[in-house]
Design an enzyme around this catalytic site. Structure first.
Site, PDB file in Angstrom:
ATOM      1  N   ARG A 141       0.854  -1.186   0.000  1.00 43.53           N
ATOM      2  CA  ARG A 141       0.000   0.000   0.000  1.00 43.53           C
ATOM      3  C   ARG A 141       0.886   1.231   0.000  1.00 43.53           C
ATOM      4  NH1 ARG A 141      -2.250   3.706   3.569  1.00 43.53           N
ATOM      5  NH2 ARG A 141      -4.448   4.238   3.220  1.00 43.53           N
TER       6      ARG A 141
ATOM      7  N   SER B  46     -13.032  -3.822  -0.396  1.00 41.97           N
ATOM      8  CA  SER B  46     -13.373  -3.106   0.831  1.00 41.97           C
ATOM      9  C   SER B  46     -14.875  -2.908   0.911  1.00 41.97           C
ATOM     10  CB  SER B  46     -12.695  -1.729   0.862  1.00 41.97           C
ATOM     11  OG  SER B  46     -11.317  -1.857   1.071  1.00 41.97           O
TER      12      SER B  46
ATOM     13  N   LYS C 247      -5.997   5.508   9.157  1.00 40.00           N
ATOM     14  CA  LYS C 247      -7.184   6.145   8.573  1.00 40.00           C
ATOM     15  C   LYS C 247      -8.084   6.632   9.707  1.00 40.00           C
ATOM     16  CE  LYS C 247      -7.704   3.995   4.052  1.00 40.00           C
ATOM     17  NZ  LYS C 247      -8.662   3.290   3.156  1.00 40.00           N
TER      18      LYS C 247
END
Length: 204
Positions: free
Chosen positions: A38, A107, A137
């Site tokens: 990521r 997701s 996040k």
């Protein structure tokens, strides 16, 4: 059929590719089943280099390797698959590019309806989160652990993400998650290798 189960490491952001490789290598040797690369940087050259290095590392360790968001990068480095967010394109398009055997994760945030749609679309697994407040996040929606029991009927592996640490991982696994995706709780731990072993052991 590829099994999605166990400790699912998500790589931390890093500009230094060799440093990233060293960090990831330490945890891969301690029970990681899946690694997701990521990196939200616009530096495509760096992203390609890092993904290539990690792909080779995962292949040598027999760890599944996925790319976050970027189907083109996943194909370029011959990753095992890709993880798609809400705006990253369809399962069908990703599979057309990566092949019928590719792992396509989706997701689903805190929404069982999104999981139902992902199952209909042919996703390989669904992901819910954030199951706990996440430093990575901080504005992510909260996903209740009850989703994992509810999602069992879909017949797909379910991945939990968001704020998971060695201290709370057992609760997530007990709720029915097939895998736990971890960034900070692994790479920011005082001893990442020990944290990996502790969380991986929950699936033994």
């Amino acid at each position: 059929m590829t099994v999605i189960k166990g400790l699912y490491a998500v790589s931390p952001e890093a500009e230094d590719s060799e440093q990233l490789l060293a960090k990831v290598s330490r945890v891969l040797d301690n029970g990681v089943a899946i690694l997701q690369y990521r990196n939200k940087s616009a530096n495509t050259v760096r992203r390609l280099r890092q993904a290539s290095l990690l792909a080779s590392l995962c292949k040598s360790r027999r760890v599944l390797f996925l790319i976050n968001d970027d189907v083109t990068l996943a194909r370029a480095v011959e990753a095992d698959g890709v993880h798609l967010g809400k705006t990253d394109g369809s399962v069908a398009d990703a599979r057309a590019i990566l092949g019928k055997n590719a792992i396509i994760g989706v997701s689903c945030y805190n929404d069982i309806a999104l999981a139902e749609q992902a199952a209909r679309d042919g996703a390989s697994y669904i992901a819910f989160g954030a199951v706990y407040p996440s430093r990575t996040k901080p504005n992510a929606v909260a996903a209740p652990l009850s989703l994992f029991a509810e999602a069992k009927r879909l017949g797909l592996p379910s991945v939990a993400i968001g704020g998971i640490t060695p201290d709370n991982a057992a609760e997530v696994v007990a709720a029915g998650a097939s895998a736990i995706a971890v960034i900070g709780g692994l790479f920011d731990a005082p001893d990442p290798a020990a944290a990996a072993r502790q969380m991986a052991a929950l699936f033994d």
